[in-house]
Design a protein around this motif. Sequence first.
Motif, PDB file in Angstrom:
ATOM      1  N   LYS A   2      19.603 -18.448  51.693  1.00 25.59           N
ATOM      2  CA  LYS A   2      18.165 -18.415  51.402  1.00 25.59           C
ATOM      3  C   LYS A   2      17.773 -19.746  50.759  1.00 25.59           C
ATOM      4  CE  LYS A   2      16.440 -14.644  49.536  1.00 25.59           C
ATOM      5  NZ  LYS A   2      16.030 -13.640  48.509  1.00 25.59           N
ATOM      6  N   VAL A   3      16.767 -20.412  51.336  1.00 27.79           N
ATOM      7  CA  VAL A   3      16.384 -21.746  50.885  1.00 27.79           C
ATOM      8  C   VAL A   3      14.901 -21.778  50.525  1.00 27.79           C
ATOM      9  CG1 VAL A   3      16.349 -24.207  51.446  1.00 27.79           C
ATOM     10  CG2 VAL A   3      18.123 -22.739  52.429  1.00 27.79           C
ATOM     11  N   LEU A   4      14.602 -22.208  49.304  1.00 28.82           N
ATOM     12  CA  LEU A   4      13.223 -22.399  48.856  1.00 28.82           C
ATOM     13  C   LEU A   4      12.856 -23.866  49.036  1.00 28.82           C
ATOM     14  CD1 LEU A   4      10.636 -21.392  47.353  1.00 28.82           C
ATOM     15  CD2 LEU A   4      11.817 -21.985  45.214  1.00 28.82           C
ATOM     16  N   PRO A  52      16.915 -18.077  45.292  1.00 29.15           N
ATOM     17  CA  PRO A  52      17.413 -18.879  46.429  1.00 29.15           C
ATOM     18  C   PRO A  52      18.843 -19.360  46.200  1.00 29.15           C
ATOM     19  CG  PRO A  52      16.052 -20.245  45.016  1.00 29.15           C
ATOM     20  CD  PRO A  52      15.989 -18.856  44.442  1.00 29.15           C
ATOM     21  N   ASP A  53      19.523 -19.625  47.295  1.00 27.02           N
ATOM     22  CA  ASP A  53      20.840 -20.261  47.224  1.00 27.02           C
ATOM     23  C   ASP A  53      20.694 -21.770  47.079  1.00 27.02           C
ATOM     24  OD1 ASP A  53      22.515 -17.856  47.814  1.00 27.02           O
ATOM     25  OD2 ASP A  53      21.387 -17.919  49.693  1.00 27.02           O
ATOM     26  N   ALA A  54      19.564 -22.280  47.556  1.00 25.85           N
ATOM     27  CA  ALA A  54      19.296 -23.722  47.468  1.00 25.85           C
ATOM     28  C   ALA A  54      17.792 -23.954  47.355  1.00 25.85           C
ATOM     29  CB  ALA A  54      19.842 -24.451  48.687  1.00 25.85           C
ATOM     30  N   ASP A  93      21.557 -20.662  39.596  1.00 27.99           N
ATOM     31  CA  ASP A  93      22.801 -21.194  40.166  1.00 27.99           C
ATOM     32  C   ASP A  93      22.588 -21.620  41.621  1.00 27.99           C
ATOM     33  OD1 ASP A  93      25.465 -21.994  40.055  1.00 27.99           O
ATOM     34  OD2 ASP A  93      26.183 -20.096  40.880  1.00 27.99           O
ATOM     35  N   ALA A  94      21.457 -22.282  41.867  1.00 24.40           N
ATOM     36  CA  ALA A  94      21.106 -22.731  43.220  1.00 24.40           C
ATOM     37  C   ALA A  94      21.400 -24.223  43.367  1.00 24.40           C
ATOM     38  CB  ALA A  94      19.626 -22.465  43.491  1.00 24.40           C
TER      39      ALA A  94
END
Length: 284
Positions: A2-4, A52-54, A93-94
Amino acid sequence: MKVLVTGYSGQLGYDVVQEGKRRGLEMIGVGSKELDITDEEKVHTLVQKVKPDAIIHCAAYTAVDNAEDNQEACFDVNVNGTKYLASAAKEADAKFVYISTDYVFEGTGTEPFTEENPACPVGYYGLTKYEGEKVVQSLLEKYYIVRISWVFGFNGKNFIKTMLRLAETRDELNVVGDQHGSPTYTFDLAKLLLDMVETDKYGVYHASNEGFTTWSQFAEEIFNVAGKAVKVNSITTEEYPTKAVRPKNSRMSKDKLERKGFNRLPAWQDALKRYVAEYQEEVK
């Protein structure tokens, strides 16, 4: 994953979201209407909600000349906004991608700047982008700082669109010919940024399309590719004064990309041909 993505209403943010969707990633794009990055509480609330993951941070105050007169607004977006997002990324922790610029260098000499060259911004815009870099490095370990130059894409204004618009009414133009650098096509850059966040190869990188040119040579090639009969007169920086200092040397070495196992972006001439072909299709 998942990316913001911030700056979704701009050239790069839009292309990053589209590329991520093509890859089957979960992409959340936000523009200034959806998120005021200078509001710390709203930034943290959104990131905590999205988880998000990133985060790929494309939003920025990029009006180089206006930055000299509107320093507070420029600092608020480029430094404070970056700090709030980086802090929120740390809590989540992204991974964090910060888009920086050739303007962090003094812009003199003829050799390409490497990632190890000391930053020495001469204008306020460049200063705030460098301050943003330092904020990211002080808060995070899982970061990518990616410096780019001479950006063009579809979702916004850029040099190519300006030249093609002027070609409709002009058959001769004066364009600065003593500023050297590399154009960056957001479609190509978006692929690299997503390649990066799928790794843990953190650090500072330079990323623009391959090859160097000047603005006047770039304009000539735009008209050549687009089939426009426009004569380009090369003029000096001094003959086209602007409020903010423009770097005469924006050349950046991209050797580190290769060393770290990333693909370099295609040649700028190739990127231009693809862009103009698509642009002409759209405006038919």
